[in-house]
Each structure stands twice: as C-alpha cells, then as structure tokens.
Design a protein around this motif. Structure first.
Motif, PDB file in Angstrom:
ATOM      1  N   ALA A  50       0.824  -1.209   0.000  1.00  0.00           N
ATOM      2  CA  ALA A  50       0.000   0.000   0.000  1.00  0.00           C
ATOM      3  C   ALA A  50       0.853   1.253   0.000  1.00  0.00           C
ATOM      4  CB  ALA A  50      -0.932  -0.023   1.225  1.00  0.00           C
ATOM      5  N   ARG A  51       1.994   1.197   0.693  1.00  0.00           N
ATOM      6  CA  ARG A  51       2.883   2.370   0.697  1.00  0.00           C
ATOM      7  C   ARG A  51       3.514   2.592  -0.676  1.00  0.00           C
ATOM      8  NH1 ARG A  51       5.413   0.943   4.700  1.00  0.00           N
ATOM      9  NH2 ARG A  51       7.270  -0.014   3.749  1.00  0.00           N
ATOM     10  N   ALA A  57      -5.880  -1.005  -3.262  1.00  0.00           N
ATOM     11  CA  ALA A  57      -6.229  -1.378  -1.891  1.00  0.00           C
ATOM     12  C   ALA A  57      -5.775  -2.816  -1.658  1.00  0.00           C
ATOM     13  CB  ALA A  57      -7.730  -1.242  -1.642  1.00  0.00           C
ATOM     14  N   PHE A  58      -5.243  -3.128  -0.455  1.00  0.00           N
ATOM     15  CA  PHE A  58      -4.725  -4.456  -0.130  1.00  0.00           C
ATOM     16  C   PHE A  58      -5.391  -4.917   1.169  1.00  0.00           C
ATOM     17  CE2 PHE A  58      -1.450  -4.526  -3.313  1.00  0.00           C
ATOM     18  CZ  PHE A  58      -1.211  -3.183  -3.553  1.00  0.00           C
ATOM     19  N   VAL A  59      -6.034  -6.084   1.118  1.00  0.00           N
ATOM     20  CA  VAL A  59      -6.854  -6.600   2.218  1.00  0.00           C
ATOM     21  C   VAL A  59      -6.164  -7.832   2.799  1.00  0.00           C
ATOM     22  CG1 VAL A  59      -9.135  -7.432   2.883  1.00  0.00           C
ATOM     23  CG2 VAL A  59      -8.896  -5.764   1.026  1.00  0.00           C
ATOM     24  N   THR A  64      -8.578  -6.419   7.433  1.00  0.00           N
ATOM     25  CA  THR A  64      -7.969  -5.086   7.479  1.00  0.00           C
ATOM     26  C   THR A  64      -7.580  -4.645   6.071  1.00  0.00           C
ATOM     27  OG1 THR A  64      -7.093  -5.595   9.660  1.00  0.00           O
ATOM     28  CG2 THR A  64      -6.174  -3.688   8.516  1.00  0.00           C
ATOM     29  N   CYS A  65      -7.953  -3.401   5.709  1.00  0.00           N
ATOM     30  CA  CYS A  65      -7.713  -2.869   4.359  1.00  0.00           C
ATOM     31  C   CYS A  65      -6.670  -1.754   4.450  1.00  0.00           C
ATOM     32  CB  CYS A  65      -9.003  -2.334   3.753  1.00  0.00           C
ATOM     33  SG  CYS A  65      -8.792  -1.644   2.094  1.00  0.00           S
ATOM     34  N   TYR A  66      -5.597  -1.874   3.649  1.00  0.00           N
ATOM     35  CA  TYR A  66      -4.524  -0.876   3.584  1.00  0.00           C
ATOM     36  C   TYR A  66      -4.563  -0.213   2.212  1.00  0.00           C
ATOM     37  CZ  TYR A  66      -2.525  -3.179   7.683  1.00  0.00           C
ATOM     38  OH  TYR A  66      -2.302  -3.691   8.923  1.00  0.00           O
ATOM     39  N   GLY A  68      -2.619   3.239   0.629  1.00  0.00           N
ATOM     40  CA  GLY A  68      -1.765   4.391   0.890  1.00  0.00           C
ATOM     41  C   GLY A  68      -1.361   4.401   2.347  1.00  0.00           C
ATOM     42  N   ARG A  69      -1.680   5.481   3.066  1.00  0.00           N
ATOM     43  CA  ARG A  69      -1.411   5.590   4.505  1.00  0.00           C
ATOM     44  C   ARG A  69      -2.670   5.385   5.352  1.00  0.00           C
ATOM     45  NH1 ARG A  69       3.577   7.605   5.597  1.00  0.00           N
ATOM     46  NH2 ARG A  69       4.764   8.507   3.867  1.00  0.00           N
ATOM     47  N   MET A  70      -3.763   4.959   4.734  1.00  0.00           N
ATOM     48  CA  MET A  70      -5.027   4.772   5.443  1.00  0.00           C
ATOM     49  C   MET A  70      -5.245   3.289   5.695  1.00  0.00           C
ATOM     50  SD  MET A  70      -8.824   6.081   4.367  1.00  0.00           S
ATOM     51  CE  MET A  70      -8.893   4.982   2.966  1.00  0.00           C
ATOM     52  N   VAL A  71      -5.685   2.958   6.900  1.00  0.00           N
ATOM     53  CA  VAL A  71      -5.968   1.582   7.307  1.00  0.00           C
ATOM     54  C   VAL A  71      -7.398   1.534   7.793  1.00  0.00           C
ATOM     55  CG1 VAL A  71      -5.290  -0.333   8.773  1.00  0.00           C
ATOM     56  CG2 VAL A  71      -3.567   1.280   7.975  1.00  0.00           C
TER      57      VAL A  71
END
Length: 608
Positions: A50-51, A57-59, A64-66, A68-71
């Motif tokens: 995600a970074r 989006a990565f689940v 939990t969904c990542y 960018g910098r949002m979780v």
C-alpha cells in the motif's frame, strides 16, 4: 498492474468474490473497487504494498484494508464509532499535552546543557589566562635576572673607566709640573743672559741642549694634551654610559616593581579564579545531578508517551473496526439498491420486448392468458423462441448494395494482383542485376588483384635487388568480404608480415606497392613526401631509377633532402633563408642549364 505471489499477493478480489444469481457477474460491474483490490497473506506485506502503490487497496485475511497511509477494517469490537471517536480525541489531546510537556522539559534540559557548556568554556578560558599569566611572570623574572647581570657588568666597566681616568689625570698633572719647571728655567736663563754672555761659548752647547729638551718637553706637552683630550672624551663617554646605565637601572627597578605588583594582582586573581572554579565545579555537579534527574524524567515521559501511543493505536484499531462495519452496511445497502435497479431494468426490458415483438403491454397479455405454462413446457417454449430469434438475427438485414460492393472488390483484387506480379518481377530483375554486378565486380577485383600482385612482386624485387613479396587474401568476415595481407621477404630474411619489417623496409615495400598500383592504373600526378628519408645510398639509387622509369606516364612531385633524388629531377624548387626571418623560393630547370658547366647540376642540388 500485475503482482506476484513473492510480493505476498494471493489474488485480485474480483477473482475471489462471487455473486449468487440473479445478480451473477453483472454485479461486479457496479463494484469497480474489486478490480483495484488485492488479497494479501499478511499485514506486513499489505502495508508495504500500500505504501508503494497508493492507487490500489490491499486486504488481509482478517479484513484489514490498507490503501496508501489509510488503514480500515479489522475485527469488530464492542465500542461504537462515536465512543471510539471521543476516546480518540481524548487520547489525541492527552498525547499533545504530553508532547508539549516533553518539549518544555527538552527545552529546559537544552538550556541547562547550554549553560553548562558556557560555564565549562569560561572555566577553560580562565585556566588558559592563568597559564598565560604564569608564563609572563616566569619571563619577567628571567628578564629581571638578565638585567641584574647586565647592571653588574656595567658597574665593573664603570670602575675600570674611573681608575683609567684617575691615572690619566695624574699623568697630566706631572706633565704640567714639568712644563712649569721648564718655563722657570727658561726665565732664569733669560735673566742671567747678561751674566751668561761671558759663558755663552761654554753654554752654547748647553743652550742647544736645553732648546732641544724644551722642544722635547713641548712635544711631550702636546702629546699629553692630546692624551688628556682623548681621556676627557673617554671620560665623557663613560659618564654618559654610566648615566644611561643608571637610567636603565632605575627603569628596571620600576619595571621590577610593576611586575611584582602584577604578580601580586595575578596571585590575587588566581586565588579568586580558584574560588570561582570551585564554585563553578559545585554548580557543575549540581547541573549534572539536575541533568540526570531531567534525563530520568525524560525517560518517564517517553514511557508515558509510548503508553499513550499504544492507547491511541488501540483506539485507532477500534475506530477502524467501526468504519469497517459502516463500510459493510454501506456495501449491503449498495447491493440492495443494485438488485432493485436490476429488477427494474429487467421489468422495463420485458415491457419493451412485449411492445416491440407482440405490440401489447405485459398486463394485457397476462389478462388474456387462461392458463400459464410452467416447468418443462415453459423451458421448451423458451428454447424454441431463442433458437428462432438467433436464426433471424444471424440472417441480418438485406443489403441492397451487395452486387456493387462485389464488383468494386473484384476490380480492386484484380488491380492489386497485377501490382503484386509487377513487384515480384521487379524484385527478380533487381536480384539478377545485383548478381551480375557482384560477378563483374569479383572478376574485375580478381583481375586487378593478380595484376597488381605481379607488379608488386616485380617492383619489390627491383627495389630490394632480390627477395619476394606478395599480397594474400584473408578469410572472409561476417559480411562475406575478405581482407588483404602483405607479406614480404627482403634478401637474407624469411617471409613475414610487413608490420614486422624495419622502417626503411616498410617504406620500400610501400613504394613498391604504390608503383604496382600506378602500373595497373596510372595517374597523371603523384606526390611523394620524403619517402627516401629512411633509405640508404644503394636503395636511393634503386628508388630514383624506378621514379625515372615511371616518370614517362606520371608526373612526380617529390619532397626530399637527398641530393641523388634531386639530381634526377628536371625542375628543382628550393626554399632558402638568405636573411633571418625572410624565406626565398629558388627554382632551377635542368633543360636550360644543359649547355652550361656540367658541375652546375650537382652544385645546385648541393645548395638546395
């Protein structure tokens, strides 16, 4: 973008999520986020991906969904979203307050450290000043000892000068006494002149002696006066030196007094500085203790900060879970709206199909039907309907322009076929021309190569007076072209490559090759620039002989410094400098000088 299993990606979400009928695959068109979401095997891999790829989006398997910098997402918890928000705001405020306190403590700690560094620098400056003062005191004491030694030496010189002055004064007094006695004797002799006239004959010799003695005394008196003057000068110089020494002694005494006062002041200042140093040492110890206390306090604050951060992280997790629940509810709502929209769309499609095919409303058809088909009968009727409709659609609309389009396509096909035949014929003709040119070029090259090779061997034999040389074709390279190697064997040497010959032999071999080329294809002009420089007399003779033989069909322009080469030239141009810095061109034509002195040619060549 494709991700590999080595990156921690299991699969894309739209390949893993399936919808039950009647939605089926059509529901994925209304959920575009499934195509930009990927399922990962761990939270670490999801966070890293995600970074690096904020647009996807990565689940994780726990939900939990990542991105960018949002979780977002995670397991549900008992706390609601509003409660988690309130707790998060309280924890943020507490964290800001702790951070503010830590910044204040850090600033005070930095201030104390700065004061400590300033105190240490001041103490170091005082120690440096004290060392400089001690060095000045030692230097002043050393100078004072030197002055005392110099003063004692000057006192001894003054005593010697005073003794010398007393001796000179005593000698002057003796000289004055002798002079006075001489004057009295001269006066007595003058008074008794009358009495001594009778005895003048007898005393004449005595008078002469007295006169000589008087002259001697006068000379002694003059010498004594001169010595007295010199002694007076030395005395004045000694008195001046003594006065200067007294002044220097007084100055040294004043400087000694000042230095003693300075030493006393430095001693006092050293004592005060020692006291200040002790006070500063005590302050330094106190500051160090305060620093240790502040460091301990800082560690406590850092521990509190870490615990606060842990609580904030837990609160964020709770908030993320609440957001995930909210997102799930929204997705359920969206799914319901999609299903409703699909049902409405199916109903409108059925209505339009009825109007277009049966020209009646579905309600009217339902009202006219006495009994409805069901089960296998309905499935058979539906299958027959679809087959008939597919056959009609496959037939398509009737094209009225098909015949004209066929005629145009046939004409276009005929034209393109004719053009293709012409191109194939042109290609065959071009390939045949290329083959003919290659064959002609090969034949001409072989003919020229053998002719030049034979002439090269003859010219080499003529120039060297023996030996042999030839050109050889090398193996063809990747392009199919072969190179040429030159091998030569001067008299008395074995056959070897031309690169292994000496400088003179290389020049002679190159000249032989040049002559062979000129014999095969003569040129009206040929310029040779000092090619005879590395040649000896015998080879120069052979060189000039070949040049003379070939000059009948080629005009040679030879730059040379060799006399024998100059002698064969019909026209000679020389550059001379009769005056420094001024060049002059001199030319000689041997045809005009044939009838002159036979030695003129050799002399002109020598001059050139």
């Amino acid at each position: 973008m494709n991700f590999h299993p080595d990156d921690g990606v299991i699969s894309r979400m739209d390949k893993l999520v399936e919808f039950r009928d009647p939605l089926g695959a059509a529901a994925k068109q209304y959920l575009p986020r499934l195509r930009s979401a990927y399922l990962t095997d761990s939270a670490t891999a999801a966070e890293k991906l995600a970074r690096d790829n904020p647009q996807f989006a990565f689940v994780t398997p726990d939900g939990t969904c990542y991105q960018g910098r949002m979780v977002t997402g995670g397991r549900p918890d008992q706390a609601g979203p509003l409660g988690m928000k309130r707790e998060l705001r309280a924890l943020n405020a507490e964290g800001l307050q702790l951070e503010h306190q830590m910044n204040e403590k850090q600033a005070s700690l930095e201030k104390v450290a700065a004061e400590l560094r300033a105190t240490e620098q001041a103490l170091e400056g005082i120690n440096t000043k004290l060392r400089d003062t001690e060095r000045e005191v030692i230097s002043a004491q050393h100078r004072h000892g030197n002055m005392q030694t110099e003063l004692a030496r000057l006192g001894a010189e003054l005593a010697v000068c005073q003794n010398e002055l007393a001796r000179v004064r005593k000698e002057a007094e003796n000289t004055r006494g002798r002079a006075e006695r001489a004057k009295h004797e001269h006066a007595a002799a003058a008074l008794n002149r009358a009495e001594a006239e009778t005895e003048s004959a007898r005393l004449a010799e005595e008078l002469a002696g007295l006169r000589s003695s008087v002259q001697t005394e006068q000379q002694d008196l003059a010498t004594g006066r001169a010595g007295l003057a010199a002694i007076n000068e030395r005395l004045a110089a000694a008195e001046a030196l003594a006065a200067r020494l007294r002044e220097e002694r007084a100055e040294m005494e004043r400087r000694e007094t000042a230095l003693q006062q300075q030493v006393m002041s430095i001693t006092d200042e050293t004592t005060s500085l020692a006291k200040q140093s002790e006070e500063l040492t005590q302050q330094l110890d106190g500051l160090r203790a305060e620093k240790l206390r502040l460091e301990a306090r800082q560690k406590e604050l850092e521990q509190e900060w870490e615990s606060a951060r842990t609580r904030v992280t837990q609160t964020e997790d709770h908030l993320r879970m609440g957001r995930q629940e909210l997102q799930d509810l929204r997705e359920q709502k969206t799914h319901a709206e999609v299903e409703r929209a699909k049902n409405e769309s199916d109903r409108e499609h059925l209505r339009e199909t009825c109007l277009s095919e049966v020209n009646a409303q579905p309600e009217d058809l339902i009202a006219t039907e006495v009994a409805f088909m069901s089960g296998e009968e309905l499935a058979t009727a539906e299958t027959n309907y679809r087959e008939m409709k597919q056959r009609i659609e496959n037939m398509g609309a009737v094209n009225m322009m098909a015949l004209e389009e066929f005629n145009e396509c046939e004409e276009r096909f005929t034209f393109l076929t004719r053009e293709r035949d012409d191109l194939l014929k042109s290609i065959a003709d071009t390939q045949q021309a290329i083959a003919e040119l290659d064959q002609a070029t090969k034949e001409k090259f072989e003919h020229a190569f053998h002719a030049i090779n034979k002439s090269f061997s003859d010219a080499f034999h003529a120039i060297f007076g023996g030996g042999m040389a030839e050109m050889r074709l090398t193996e063809p390279d990747s392009s199919g072209d072969a190179g040429i190697d030159i091998v030569a064997s001067p008299p008395g040497k074995r056959l070897q490559n031309v690169l292994l010959l000496s400088g003179g032999e290389k020049a002679m071999t190159a000249l032989a090759l040049l002559i062979a080329i000129f014999r095969y294809q003569p040129s009206p002009f040929c310029i040779l620039d000092e090619v005879d420089a590395p040649l000896d007399e015998a080879n120069v003779g052979r060189f000039t002989k070949l040049i003379g033989e070939m000059s009948g069909q080629t005009q040679f322009i030879v730059v040379t410094h060799n006399r024998r080469t100059m002698e064969i030239a019909p026209v000679l141009y020389g550059v001379t400098m009769q005056e420094p810095g001024v060049s002059k061109l001199v030319s000689v034509r041997w045809e005009e000088t044939r009838n002159e002195n036979p030695n003129t040619k050799a002399s002109a060549a020598s001059a050139a």
